[in-house]
Design an enzyme around this catalytic site. Structure first.
Site, PDB file in Angstrom:
ATOM      1  N   ASP A 214       7.026  -3.036  -5.137  1.00  0.00           N
ATOM      2  CA  ASP A 214       5.852  -2.024  -5.353  1.00  0.00           C
ATOM      3  C   ASP A 214       4.916  -2.825  -4.760  1.00  0.00           C
ATOM      4  O   ASP A 214       4.480  -3.903  -4.567  1.00  0.00           O
ATOM      5  CB  ASP A 214       5.490  -1.998  -6.813  1.00  0.00           C
ATOM      6  CG  ASP A 214       4.333  -0.844  -7.090  1.00  0.00           C
ATOM      7  OD1 ASP A 214       4.462   0.162  -6.833  1.00  0.00           O
ATOM      8  OD2 ASP A 214       3.137  -1.234  -7.454  1.00  0.00           O
ATOM      9  N   GLU A 285       7.587  -1.266  -0.428  1.00  0.00           N
ATOM     10  CA  GLU A 285       6.734  -0.049  -0.282  1.00  0.00           C
ATOM     11  C   GLU A 285       5.447  -0.478   0.275  1.00  0.00           C
ATOM     12  O   GLU A 285       4.570  -1.651  -0.240  1.00  0.00           O
ATOM     13  CB  GLU A 285       6.278   0.443  -1.649  1.00  0.00           C
ATOM     14  CG  GLU A 285       5.116   1.587  -1.448  1.00  0.00           C
ATOM     15  CD  GLU A 285       4.369   1.943  -2.982  1.00  0.00           C
ATOM     16  OE1 GLU A 285       3.894   2.972  -3.098  1.00  0.00           O
ATOM     17  OE2 GLU A 285       4.329   0.849  -3.542  1.00  0.00           O
TER      18      GLU A 285
END
Length: 556
Positions: A214, A285
């Site tokens: 993330d 990401e």
């Protein structure tokens, strides 16, 4: 003819170690997938129960959104214990059982690793905030107040307002790029890096196959805490937005609060750890506006950092040949030896069918065309639960919202709950078979009509099309990791070739609202037309005839 001539450096044959190259990954949002205990929240036992369904799609891996111990201020992206399962999702034993069953079915397991920040209830932060002299005092990003008491600099939080929160015990500010209850870790401290890598090792030892990282470009901040400059007025120079235009975050050029050069060395440390294990992979990401593809190139090139990344480039409203071609070409131009993972939807954006359609009658056609195009692009692909059913964005009332992002910016921005509503399994059951209790988010009636059991009975359903398309992709090696070259065509036509090991395929997609004919260049010689699932395009001579929002495939 071709405007993307670069040849890939992908290996001619895949090994178990590079299973991720060209893989199809299915994202599971556990709290909305399947509830087994009636509390209205999905759990790990529910994931295990539904693994045969996931396997039936023909995917290679699942990506599980966070299930770690958390106060759930940001639905699990605020972690209080990286090495345990939150009771609402079950236990470590439930996770082990889920992973065992996934592996039995031939499915890899990727878990969401949220290490740029923790929850403010994490023991590390509780200790860090207690004083300026404790052993973890420098584990988070602390800064002094300016003489007038204001924050150290002008950095903004993605969730709105300043990215700094005052802590009375230390009489300092701490950095939070997201919620005030999500303090940022200080990766400039080697002890923090060691501790984070220890949590990664915990799951590697447990047998997970990979990590979705993330906000991977948020790990480091500028040590000098310099102000970000304003966003350039000239759009060509602007770094782009990673936030809706109602959010002042998008008014800055984020030069200093993320994507710092020190991150590359940490990613090398992370890769070195994974390389001690067989067949493990990372997908990062990257949210970095117009710099995203450059950042992706830096993070995946060289074979010593991340295995692959995905950006927000295809997660916006752009569903045109020009946009897709530009994104893929830019990546292939910038990245000599890295790898990309493409996606149209995930848990943070409006579902792509809603973004792409021009009217409700297009839902099925656009849902089918989307996966046909996505499956043919060079790279790995990620699917988000429910897209294989053609689910649209749910329109929720304010009182039903649970997302702090949406609550903060309502009504100009409704947040992310509209794409996070429960998976629909049974058209005739309460809450579509997701739970016997009250679901944490409502199940829209229009979704229930599209439930898995209803589509299983329809040979021409979106679900059937997904299965057929993924099977077609798996049957043709060039679609997995072959070279890709675009063919110059009309503006509303996307055409390219994929080639590997002597097999060369042609793809032509009509993205116009209306039929059209496409004349192929003279040096494109079709040997045989292939039955691209769900597509009715035909060829006569050098002319491809395409219905509205349809495609064609052939072997050259």
């Amino acid at each position: 003819m071709a405007n993307s001539p670069r040849k890939s450096t992908s290996p001619k044959t895949k090994t178990n170690a590079d299973w991720w190259r060209g893989a199809v990954i299915y994202q599971v949002y556990p709290r909305s997938f399947q509830d087994t205990n009636g509390d209205g929240i999905g759990d790990l036992k529910g994931v295990t129960e539904r693994l045969p369904y996931i396997a039936s799609l023909g995917v290679d891996a699942i990506w599980l959104s966070p299930f770690f111990t958390s106060p759930m201020a940001d639905m699990g992206y605020d972690v209080a214990d990286y090495c345990d399962v939150d009771p609402m999702f079950g236990t470590l034993a439930d996770f082990d059982e889920m992973m065992k069953e996934a592996h039995r079915l031939g499915i890899k397991v990727i878990i969401d690793q949220v290490i740029s920040h923790t929850s403010d209830r994490h023991p590390w932060f509780i200790e860090s905030r207690s004083s300026r002299s404790n052993p973890k005092a420098d584990w988070y990003v602390w800064g002094p107040a300016k003489p007038d008491g204001t924050a150290p600099n002008n950095w903004m939080s993605i969730f709105g307002g300043p990215a700094w929160e005052w802590e009375g015990q230390r009489r300092q500010y701490y950095l939070h790029n997201f919620l005030g209850s999500q303090p940022d870790l200080n990766f400039h401290n080697p002890d923090v890096q060691d501790a984070v890598l220890d949590t990664v090792k915990f799951w590697l030892d447990r047998g997970v196959d990979g990590f979705r990282l993330d906000t991977v470009n948020y790990y480091f901040h500028d040590k000098e805490l310099r102000d970000n400059p304003p966003l350039a007025k000239n759009e060509d120079d602007a770094p782009g937005l990673d936030a809706p235009d109602v959010n002042p975050y998008g008014m800055q050029n984020h030069l200093y609060d993320k994507t710092q050069p020190e991150n590359l060395d940490f990613l090398r440390r992370l890769r070195a750890l994974l390389d001690q294990y067989d067949g493990r992979a990372t997908v990062g990401e990257v949210g970095d506006g117009a710099r995203s593809l450059k950042t992706l190139a830096d993070y995946t090139g060289g074979g010593d950092k991340l295995h692959m990344c995905y950006t927000f480039d295809l997660l916006g409203p752009g569903f045109t040949p020009t946009h897709i071609r530009d994104c893929v070409t830019a990546f292939q131009t910038m990245v000599a030896d890295g790898w990309v993972c493409w996606a149209f939807s995930n848990h943070d954006v409006i579902r792509h069918v809603t973004r792409f359609i021009e009217g409700p009658l297009e839902v099925v056609r656009v849902a089918k065309l989307s996966i046909s195009i996505l499956s043919a692009l060079r790279g790995s692909i990620c699917l988000y639960q429910g897209e294989e059913l053609g689910l649209t964005e749910a329109d929720l009332a304010f009182e039903d919202l649970r997302d702090p992002y949406g609550i903060r910016f309502w009504p100009s921005f409704k947040g992310r709950d509209g794409c996070r509503t429960p998976m629909v399994w049974s058209s005739g059951s309460a809450h579509a078979g997701f739970t016997t209790g009250t679901p944490w988010l409502p199940v829209p009636a229009e979704h229930q009509a599209l439930s898995v059991d209803a589509q299983e009975k329809m040979p021409d359903s979106v679900l059937a099309h997904y299965r057929e398309t993924l099977a077609f992709r798996k049957a043709h090696a060039p679609m997995i990791d072959g070279d890709m070259q675009f063919i110059k065509t009309k503006e509303d036509v996307l055409a390219f070739t994929r080639e590997k090991a002597g097999e060369r395929l042609l793809f032509v997609f009509n993205m116009r609202r209306g039929p059209q004919e496409v004349t192929l260049p003279a040096d494109i010689k079709v040997k045989e037309a292939l039955a691209l699932p769900g597509c009715l395009g035909t060829i006569k001579g050098q002319v491809v005839h395409l219905p509205t929002l349809d495609g064609f495939c052939a072997r050259l």
